[in-house]
Design a protein around this motif. Structure first.
Motif, PDB file in Angstrom:
ATOM      1  N   ALA A 106      -3.112  47.560   5.871  1.00  0.00           N
ATOM      2  CA  ALA A 106      -3.362  48.978   6.130  1.00  0.00           C
ATOM      3  C   ALA A 106      -2.185  49.823   5.678  1.00  0.00           C
ATOM      4  O   ALA A 106      -2.359  50.890   5.071  1.00  0.00           O
ATOM      5  CB  ALA A 106      -3.642  49.202   7.614  1.00  0.00           C
ATOM      6  N   VAL A 107      -0.978  49.349   5.962  1.00  0.00           N
ATOM      7  CA  VAL A 107       0.221  50.081   5.527  1.00  0.00           C
ATOM      8  C   VAL A 107       0.274  50.154   4.002  1.00  0.00           C
ATOM      9  O   VAL A 107       0.548  51.214   3.422  1.00  0.00           O
ATOM     10  CB  VAL A 107       1.494  49.403   6.083  1.00  0.00           C
ATOM     11  CG1 VAL A 107       2.741  49.969   5.416  1.00  0.00           C
ATOM     12  CG2 VAL A 107       1.587  49.601   7.591  1.00  0.00           C
ATOM     13  N   LYS A 124      -3.803  39.856  13.028  1.00  0.00           N
ATOM     14  CA  LYS A 124      -3.342  41.189  13.408  1.00  0.00           C
ATOM     15  C   LYS A 124      -2.242  41.652  12.460  1.00  0.00           C
ATOM     16  O   LYS A 124      -2.241  42.797  11.989  1.00  0.00           O
ATOM     17  CB  LYS A 124      -2.825  41.176  14.851  1.00  0.00           C
ATOM     18  CG  LYS A 124      -2.347  42.532  15.339  1.00  0.00           C
ATOM     19  CD  LYS A 124      -1.888  42.467  16.782  1.00  0.00           C
ATOM     20  CE  LYS A 124      -1.399  43.832  17.260  1.00  0.00           C
ATOM     21  NZ  LYS A 124      -0.955  43.788  18.674  1.00  0.00           N
ATOM     22  N   GLU A 125      -1.324  40.750  12.161  1.00  0.00           N
ATOM     23  CA  GLU A 125      -0.250  41.073  11.221  1.00  0.00           C
ATOM     24  C   GLU A 125      -0.812  41.362   9.831  1.00  0.00           C
ATOM     25  O   GLU A 125      -0.344  42.272   9.136  1.00  0.00           O
ATOM     26  CB  GLU A 125       0.746  39.911  11.162  1.00  0.00           C
ATOM     27  CG  GLU A 125       1.557  39.731  12.441  1.00  0.00           C
ATOM     28  CD  GLU A 125       2.371  38.441  12.434  1.00  0.00           C
ATOM     29  OE1 GLU A 125       2.354  37.732  11.399  1.00  0.00           O
ATOM     30  OE2 GLU A 125       3.002  38.142  13.464  1.00  0.00           O
ATOM     31  N   MET A 141     -12.446  50.779  19.833  1.00  0.00           N
ATOM     32  CA  MET A 141     -11.998  49.445  20.227  1.00  0.00           C
ATOM     33  C   MET A 141     -10.602  49.226  19.681  1.00  0.00           C
ATOM     34  O   MET A 141     -10.342  49.446  18.509  1.00  0.00           O
ATOM     35  CB  MET A 141     -12.948  48.401  19.635  1.00  0.00           C
ATOM     36  CG  MET A 141     -12.518  46.972  19.848  1.00  0.00           C
ATOM     37  SD  MET A 141     -13.853  45.823  19.473  1.00  0.00           S
ATOM     38  CE  MET A 141     -14.316  46.333  17.842  1.00  0.00           C
ATOM     39  N   SER A 142      -9.664  48.864  20.527  1.00  0.00           N
ATOM     40  CA  SER A 142      -8.292  48.678  20.091  1.00  0.00           C
ATOM     41  C   SER A 142      -8.176  47.408  19.273  1.00  0.00           C
ATOM     42  O   SER A 142      -8.918  46.452  19.443  1.00  0.00           O
ATOM     43  CB  SER A 142      -7.356  48.600  21.296  1.00  0.00           C
ATOM     44  OG  SER A 142      -7.589  47.412  22.019  1.00  0.00           O
ATOM     45  N   LEU A 143      -7.178  47.421  18.388  1.00  0.00           N
ATOM     46  CA  LEU A 143      -6.964  46.264  17.529  1.00  0.00           C
ATOM     47  C   LEU A 143      -6.608  45.039  18.355  1.00  0.00           C
ATOM     48  O   LEU A 143      -7.132  43.954  18.141  1.00  0.00           O
ATOM     49  CB  LEU A 143      -5.838  46.578  16.535  1.00  0.00           C
ATOM     50  CG  LEU A 143      -5.500  45.503  15.521  1.00  0.00           C
ATOM     51  CD1 LEU A 143      -6.702  45.235  14.639  1.00  0.00           C
ATOM     52  CD2 LEU A 143      -4.305  45.916  14.694  1.00  0.00           C
ATOM     53  N   SER A 144      -5.729  45.222  19.356  1.00  0.00           N
ATOM     54  CA  SER A 144      -5.286  44.069  20.135  1.00  0.00           C
ATOM     55  C   SER A 144      -6.427  43.436  20.916  1.00  0.00           C
ATOM     56  O   SER A 144      -6.514  42.217  21.043  1.00  0.00           O
ATOM     57  CB  SER A 144      -4.182  44.496  21.109  1.00  0.00           C
ATOM     58  OG  SER A 144      -4.634  45.512  21.961  1.00  0.00           O
ATOM     59  N   THR A 145      -7.336  44.274  21.443  1.00  0.00           N
ATOM     60  CA  THR A 145      -8.487  43.737  22.182  1.00  0.00           C
ATOM     61  C   THR A 145      -9.408  42.963  21.272  1.00  0.00           C
ATOM     62  O   THR A 145      -9.871  41.875  21.597  1.00  0.00           O
ATOM     63  CB  THR A 145      -9.273  44.890  22.834  1.00  0.00           C
ATOM     64  OG1 THR A 145      -8.404  45.576  23.718  1.00  0.00           O
ATOM     65  CG2 THR A 145     -10.464  44.345  23.601  1.00  0.00           C
ATOM     66  N   THR A 146      -9.662  43.526  20.091  1.00  0.00           N
ATOM     67  CA  THR A 146     -10.610  42.911  19.174  1.00  0.00           C
ATOM     68  C   THR A 146     -10.072  41.616  18.588  1.00  0.00           C
ATOM     69  O   THR A 146     -10.802  40.655  18.411  1.00  0.00           O
ATOM     70  CB  THR A 146     -10.909  43.877  18.021  1.00  0.00           C
ATOM     71  OG1 THR A 146     -11.245  45.130  18.566  1.00  0.00           O
ATOM     72  CG2 THR A 146     -12.053  43.356  17.171  1.00  0.00           C
ATOM     73  N   ILE A 147      -8.769  41.593  18.307  1.00  0.00           N
ATOM     74  CA  ILE A 147      -8.192  40.422  17.682  1.00  0.00           C
ATOM     75  C   ILE A 147      -8.377  39.178  18.539  1.00  0.00           C
ATOM     76  O   ILE A 147      -8.584  38.092  18.036  1.00  0.00           O
ATOM     77  CB  ILE A 147      -6.685  40.664  17.414  1.00  0.00           C
ATOM     78  CG1 ILE A 147      -6.525  41.711  16.300  1.00  0.00           C
ATOM     79  CG2 ILE A 147      -5.996  39.385  17.017  1.00  0.00           C
ATOM     80  CD1 ILE A 147      -7.063  41.286  14.978  1.00  0.00           C
ATOM     81  N   THR A 148      -8.306  39.326  19.859  1.00  0.00           N
ATOM     82  CA  THR A 148      -8.496  38.174  20.738  1.00  0.00           C
ATOM     83  C   THR A 148      -9.835  37.508  20.465  1.00  0.00           C
ATOM     84  O   THR A 148      -9.955  36.295  20.394  1.00  0.00           O
ATOM     85  CB  THR A 148      -8.430  38.617  22.212  1.00  0.00           C
ATOM     86  OG1 THR A 148      -7.182  39.249  22.431  1.00  0.00           O
ATOM     87  CG2 THR A 148      -8.563  37.417  23.132  1.00  0.00           C
TER      88      THR A 148
END
Length: 360
Positions: A77-78, A70-71, A1-8
């Motif tokens: 993570a970084v 998301k940010e 699952m992509s981060l952008s999809t899940t964040i929504t």
């Protein structure tokens, strides 16, 4: 699952009062009371239309929260990956350090370090204070994966989409790499935690040792092993396995962060309960994914619990009841966060939803 999809999805689900209800009091029920549940656990919540559920003002706020989280995830993570990279450098003996780094830096969601940091920040601490402990829990998590994949355990060939450690370095080095990561975890907390009293550091070390030892992770793993092939395992037995094997380290991650951040005992215990709920939630979802997703989607071997004849929540109560139980655990977890600063608690709400709605 992509981060952008899940964040929504996270953006419009993480607000605490939309999930807790009953004036913030817990509504948790055990699986035995599943017929009374009203909420449905959505397998793919990202497919829902945000606009169908929210007003324009709410949707705008939801999107803003989603971007902020998301940010947050990317930033943490970084930071965690950078800290892990520097914590295990290549030195003699080269092979053991390469083996340690191979699994430690192989990717992963970094959920446990993020929980540790988020809990610390929630109670007034800062990321740098929690980072050594955050790295330590990830080292221990990696150790558990290396050992779990061994032929004498789950005998797995794939982890995070890559060959397992023993497939690259051999069983002997893999065992030792796990041992080395376990030892390094405690050394790293003791030598790298700054600005915290020695009493709190000792408390953190004791807490971490307990959650992974014979009363924690190891206990769950042992009971899991001896339960294979047993036909009369009940829900209480299964819950013991998962609360120890999976939830214990997630609990430790949150509690360590809270202690390092200077939380009073009452708040530490609230966060402990939050962590136990999301820890059990993590495993319930894992059980569901194991029988509903492919190896390619998971990045590890799918259906291995079924092959090993292990007892799981879908096996005992079915997939739909397992999903409903997961939804209740998610709500129960969030109920523990009601008394905290809601802006600071937002990452923990969102991480709980990530665990609930993840697809790998």
């Amino acid at each position: 699952m992509s981060l952008s999809t899940t964040i929504t999805t996270w953006g419009y689900t993480h607000h605490p009062f939309s999930d807790v209800g009953n004036k913030g009091r817990s509504r948790f029920r055990s699986p035995g009371f599943m017929p009374h549940l009203k909420m449905k656990f959505f397998t793919n919540p990202s497919s829902l239309s945000v606009s169908a559920l929210l007003t324009k003002e709410q949707e705008s706020k939801s999107k803003k929260q989603a971007m902020e989280f998301k940010e947050y995830v990317l930033e943490k993570a970084v930071s965690v990956n950078k800290a892990l990279e520097s914590a295990v450098s290549i030195k003699e003996p080269v092979m053991i350090h390469e083996s340690m780094r191979y699994s430690l830096l192989a990717g992963g969601k970094r959920i446990r370090p993020m929980l540790c940091i988020a809990a610390c920040e929630l109670v007034g601490g800062v990321e740098s204070t929690a980072m050594p402990a955050a790295c330590a829990v990830e080292m221990i998590h990696t150790m558990s994966l290396i050992h779990d994949d061994l032929p004498c355990m789950d005998n797995d060939d794939l982890r995070r989409g890559k060959p397992t450690n023993h497939k690259i370095y051999g069983e002997d080095v893999a065992v030792l790499a796990g041992d080395a990561l376990l030892a390094l975890a405690f050394e790293h907390i003791a030598t790298h935690t700054k600005g915290v009293s020695s009493d709190r550091i000792v408390r953190v070390i004791g807490e971490l040792a307990k959650c992974i030892g014979a009363e924690g992770l190891v206990a769950g793993q042992v009971v899991d092993i001896i339960s294979e092939g047993i036909s009369d395992v009940d829900l209480k037995h299964l819950e013991f396995i998962h609360l120890h094997k999976t939830a214990a380290l997630l609990e430790g991650s949150v509690v360590l962060g809270a202690i390092l951040g200077g939380a009073p005992d009452e708040d530490v215990e609230k966060l402990r309960k939050f962590a136990r709920c999301i820890g059990l939630l993590f495993q319930v979802v894992d059980d569901i994914l194991d029988v509903t997703k492919s190896s390619q989607q998971l990045g590890k071997t799918a259906g291995k619990d079924l092959v090993a004849d292990k007892v799981t929540y879908p096996k005992l109560i079915g997939i739909e009841k397992s999903r409903e139980f997961a939804e209740e655990l998610n709500k129960e977890a969030k109920a523990q966060l009601v008394g905290f600063d809601q802006e600071k608690a937002a990452p923990l709400f969102a991480l709980a939803n990530y665990i609930a709605y993840r697809e790998n």
